[in-house]
Design a protein around this motif. Structure first.
Motif, PDB file in Angstrom:
ATOM      1  N   THR A  53       0.835  -1.203   0.000  1.00  0.00           N
ATOM      2  CA  THR A  53       0.000   0.000   0.000  1.00  0.00           C
ATOM      3  C   THR A  53       0.871   1.256   0.000  1.00  0.00           C
ATOM      4  O   THR A  53       2.074   1.205   0.250  1.00  0.00           O
ATOM      5  CB  THR A  53      -0.930   0.045   1.223  1.00  0.00           C
ATOM      6  OG1 THR A  53      -0.149   0.227   2.423  1.00  0.00           O
ATOM      7  CG2 THR A  53      -1.731  -1.242   1.342  1.00  0.00           C
TER       8      THR A  53
ATOM      9  N   ASN B 214      -1.485   8.263   0.679  1.00  0.00           N
ATOM     10  CA  ASN B 214      -1.872   9.175  -0.391  1.00  0.00           C
ATOM     11  C   ASN B 214      -2.453  10.476   0.151  1.00  0.00           C
ATOM     12  O   ASN B 214      -3.210  10.470   1.131  1.00  0.00           O
ATOM     13  CB  ASN B 214      -2.917   8.520  -1.296  1.00  0.00           C
ATOM     14  CG  ASN B 214      -2.437   7.199  -1.879  1.00  0.00           C
ATOM     15  OD1 ASN B 214      -1.242   7.003  -2.088  1.00  0.00           O
ATOM     16  ND2 ASN B 214      -3.357   6.306  -2.137  1.00  0.00           N
TER      17      ASN B 214
ATOM     18  N   SER C 149      -4.631  13.124  -1.767  1.00  0.00           N
ATOM     19  CA  SER C 149      -5.287  13.316  -3.061  1.00  0.00           C
ATOM     20  C   SER C 149      -6.060  14.623  -3.102  1.00  0.00           C
ATOM     21  O   SER C 149      -6.434  15.180  -2.061  1.00  0.00           O
ATOM     22  CB  SER C 149      -6.239  12.154  -3.352  1.00  0.00           C
ATOM     23  OG  SER C 149      -5.542  10.921  -3.327  1.00  0.00           O
TER      24      SER C 149
ATOM     25  N   THR D 135     -12.184  10.767  -4.143  1.00  0.00           N
ATOM     26  CA  THR D 135     -12.176   9.579  -5.004  1.00  0.00           C
ATOM     27  C   THR D 135     -11.169   9.671  -6.134  1.00  0.00           C
ATOM     28  O   THR D 135     -11.055   8.730  -6.924  1.00  0.00           O
ATOM     29  CB  THR D 135     -13.576   9.349  -5.603  1.00  0.00           C
ATOM     30  OG1 THR D 135     -13.969  10.511  -6.340  1.00  0.00           O
ATOM     31  CG2 THR D 135     -14.599   9.084  -4.507  1.00  0.00           C
ATOM     32  N   GLY D 136     -10.444  10.790  -6.217  1.00  0.00           N
ATOM     33  CA  GLY D 136      -9.518  11.001  -7.331  1.00  0.00           C
ATOM     34  C   GLY D 136      -8.171  10.348  -7.127  1.00  0.00           C
ATOM     35  O   GLY D 136      -7.846   9.830  -6.057  1.00  0.00           O
ATOM     36  N   THR D 137      -7.357  10.393  -8.172  1.00  0.00           N
ATOM     37  CA  THR D 137      -6.010   9.804  -8.135  1.00  0.00           C
ATOM     38  C   THR D 137      -4.926  10.855  -8.304  1.00  0.00           C
ATOM     39  O   THR D 137      -3.747  10.517  -8.353  1.00  0.00           O
ATOM     40  CB  THR D 137      -5.869   8.747  -9.244  1.00  0.00           C
ATOM     41  OG1 THR D 137      -6.135   9.357 -10.511  1.00  0.00           O
ATOM     42  CG2 THR D 137      -6.833   7.598  -9.020  1.00  0.00           C
ATOM     43  N   THR D 138      -5.320  12.132  -8.424  1.00  0.00           N
ATOM     44  CA  THR D 138      -4.341  13.211  -8.560  1.00  0.00           C
ATOM     45  C   THR D 138      -3.873  13.644  -7.180  1.00  0.00           C
ATOM     46  O   THR D 138      -4.683  13.863  -6.276  1.00  0.00           O
ATOM     47  CB  THR D 138      -4.954  14.418  -9.282  1.00  0.00           C
ATOM     48  OG1 THR D 138      -5.369  14.025 -10.590  1.00  0.00           O
ATOM     49  CG2 THR D 138      -3.947  15.557  -9.402  1.00  0.00           C
TER      50      THR D 138
ATOM     51  N   LYS E 172       1.694  10.394  -3.686  1.00  0.00           N
ATOM     52  CA  LYS E 172       1.760   9.043  -3.154  1.00  0.00           C
ATOM     53  C   LYS E 172       3.118   8.823  -2.500  1.00  0.00           C
ATOM     54  O   LYS E 172       4.148   9.166  -3.088  1.00  0.00           O
ATOM     55  CB  LYS E 172       1.552   7.994  -4.264  1.00  0.00           C
ATOM     56  CG  LYS E 172       0.136   7.919  -4.798  1.00  0.00           C
ATOM     57  CD  LYS E 172      -0.021   6.764  -5.768  1.00  0.00           C
ATOM     58  CE  LYS E 172      -1.462   6.640  -6.236  1.00  0.00           C
ATOM     59  NZ  LYS E 172      -1.654   5.473  -7.133  1.00  0.00           N
TER      60      LYS E 172
ATOM     61  N   SER F  25       4.560  12.853  -7.075  1.00  0.00           N
ATOM     62  CA  SER F  25       3.348  13.612  -7.353  1.00  0.00           C
ATOM     63  C   SER F  25       3.040  13.604  -8.842  1.00  0.00           C
ATOM     64  O   SER F  25       3.950  13.621  -9.682  1.00  0.00           O
ATOM     65  CB  SER F  25       3.506  15.059  -6.875  1.00  0.00           C
ATOM     66  OG  SER F  25       2.382  15.833  -7.242  1.00  0.00           O
ATOM     67  N   ASN F  26       1.746  13.567  -9.157  1.00  0.00           N
ATOM     68  CA  ASN F  26       1.320  13.691 -10.551  1.00  0.00           C
ATOM     69  C   ASN F  26       0.516  14.966 -10.769  1.00  0.00           C
ATOM     70  O   ASN F  26      -0.257  15.075 -11.719  1.00  0.00           O
ATOM     71  CB  ASN F  26       0.502  12.473 -10.989  1.00  0.00           C
ATOM     72  CG  ASN F  26      -0.786  12.296 -10.179  1.00  0.00           C
ATOM     73  OD1 ASN F  26      -1.040  13.023  -9.223  1.00  0.00           O
ATOM     74  ND2 ASN F  26      -1.597  11.320 -10.582  1.00  0.00           N
TER      75      ASN F  26
ATOM     76  N   THR G 132      -5.269   9.133   2.791  1.00  0.00           N
ATOM     77  CA  THR G 132      -5.625   7.724   2.827  1.00  0.00           C
ATOM     78  C   THR G 132      -4.377   6.906   3.118  1.00  0.00           C
ATOM     79  O   THR G 132      -3.350   7.084   2.440  1.00  0.00           O
ATOM     80  CB  THR G 132      -6.236   7.258   1.502  1.00  0.00           C
ATOM     81  OG1 THR G 132      -7.428   8.007   1.236  1.00  0.00           O
ATOM     82  CG2 THR G 132      -6.567   5.769   1.529  1.00  0.00           C
TER      83      THR G 132
END
Length: 234
Positions: free
Chosen positions: A68, A71, A73, A77-80, A83, A117-118, A214
C-alpha cells in the motif's frame, strides 16, 4: 429389654455423628481453596485476542501495510495528488481500560518518504512533515473499532508539504482542526484512514484546496515487549 437396648444403641450413634450438612474443622480445611485471581481483558492486548494486556507506557509502532501507499489526493475519489511508498508511526499508550472501553495513545512520530506527485506543474516532493505532535489518539472496541486522531496539546492535526515545481519550491500547509477518523482491524492488525479531509491552511493555488489522506498501517506491534508482538482490539 430388647426394645430398651435397641433404643439406647440408636441414641449413641446419633450422638456420635455430626449434624447433617456440617463438616468437621479438619475436613473444612482440607476442602478450602484460595480465591481465583484473574486479570480483566483490556481494550488492547498483544499476541492474540484476549491475550496479555498492553501496558500503559508501551510504545506501539507500524509501517504501511504491505503493498500500500500513503496518499494525499485532491479529491476523495480522485487519483491526482501525492503518493508515498513509505510511512510509519509510533505512539505511547496512555490508558488501556477494561473492555468494553476506549484506550488512548500519544502519537509521537509520523513520517513519510519516497513520495511522488502527478500534479501538473509539480516536479517532485521535497518533504512531508507532520506538525504539532504529539497528538492524542483514541481506540474504541465499539462496533467497527473506530479510531480518532488528534488534535494534541500543541495544536490541531497539521501537515506541511514542500513541493518542487517548474517555478520553484512551494509550501502547502493542510490542517484538520477536528482531527481525523479511522478504524482498526484485527485481520492483519491494521489501522486505516480513508479519504480523510485536511483543508488547506496556507499556500499558493498550486496546492489543492483540500488534501484527502488515505493510508493503512500494519501490523501494529508492541515494540516494548520482547519479540514485538502484534496488537489487537478486544
Amino acid at each position: 429389654m430388647r426394645i430398651r437396648r435397641t433404643l439406647a444403641a440408636v441414641a449413641l450413634v446419633a450422638a456420635a455423628a455430626p449434624a447433617a450438612g456440617t463438616i468437621a474443622p479438619a475436613q473444612a480445611a482440607d476442602h478450602a481453596t484460595a480465591p481465583a485471581t484473574t486479570t480483566a481483558v483490556a481494550v488492547l492486548t498483544h499476541t492474540s485476542p484476549g491475550g496479555p494486556n498492553v501496558s500503559v507506557g508501551d510504545v506501539l509502532a507500524a509501517d504501511l501495510a504491505a503493498g500500500t501507499t500513503a496518499n494525499f489526493s485532491s479529491s476523495a475519489t480522485g487519483t491526482t495528488g501525492i503518493k508515498c511508498a513509505t510511512s510509519a508511526f509510533s505512539a505511547t499508550v496512555l490508558t488501556n481500560p477494561t473492555a468494553q472501553g476506549v484506550a488512548t495513545e500519544s502519537l509521537n512520530t509520523q513520517t513519510f518518504g519516497s513520495c511522488t506527485s502527478n500534479v501538473i506543474g509539480v516536479t517532485g516532493v521535497q518533504s512531508i512533515t507532520v506538525n504539532n505532535l504529539a497528538y492524542v489518539n483514541s481506540v474504541s472496541d465499539a462496533a467497527g473499532y473506530p479510531v480518532s486522531l488528534g488534535p494534541g496539546t500543541a495544536g490541531p492535526v497539521q501537515t506541511t508539504v514542500v513541493l518542487r515545481t517548474i517555478l520553484g519550491t512551494i509550501t502547502c500547509v493542510y490542517r484538520a482542526t477536528g482531527g481525523l477518523a479511522g478504524t482498526t482491524n484485527n485481520t492483519g492488525q491494521t489501522i486505516g484512514f480513508g479519504a480523510q479531509p485536511l483543508p488547506k491552511s496556507s499556500g499558493p493555488s498550486t496546492c489543492f484546496p483540500v488534501g484527502y489522506f488515505t493510508a493503512t498501517y500494519g501490523p501494529v506491534r508492541d515494540v516494548s515487549v520482547a519479540g514485538s508482538p502484534v496488537v489487537l482490539v478486544n
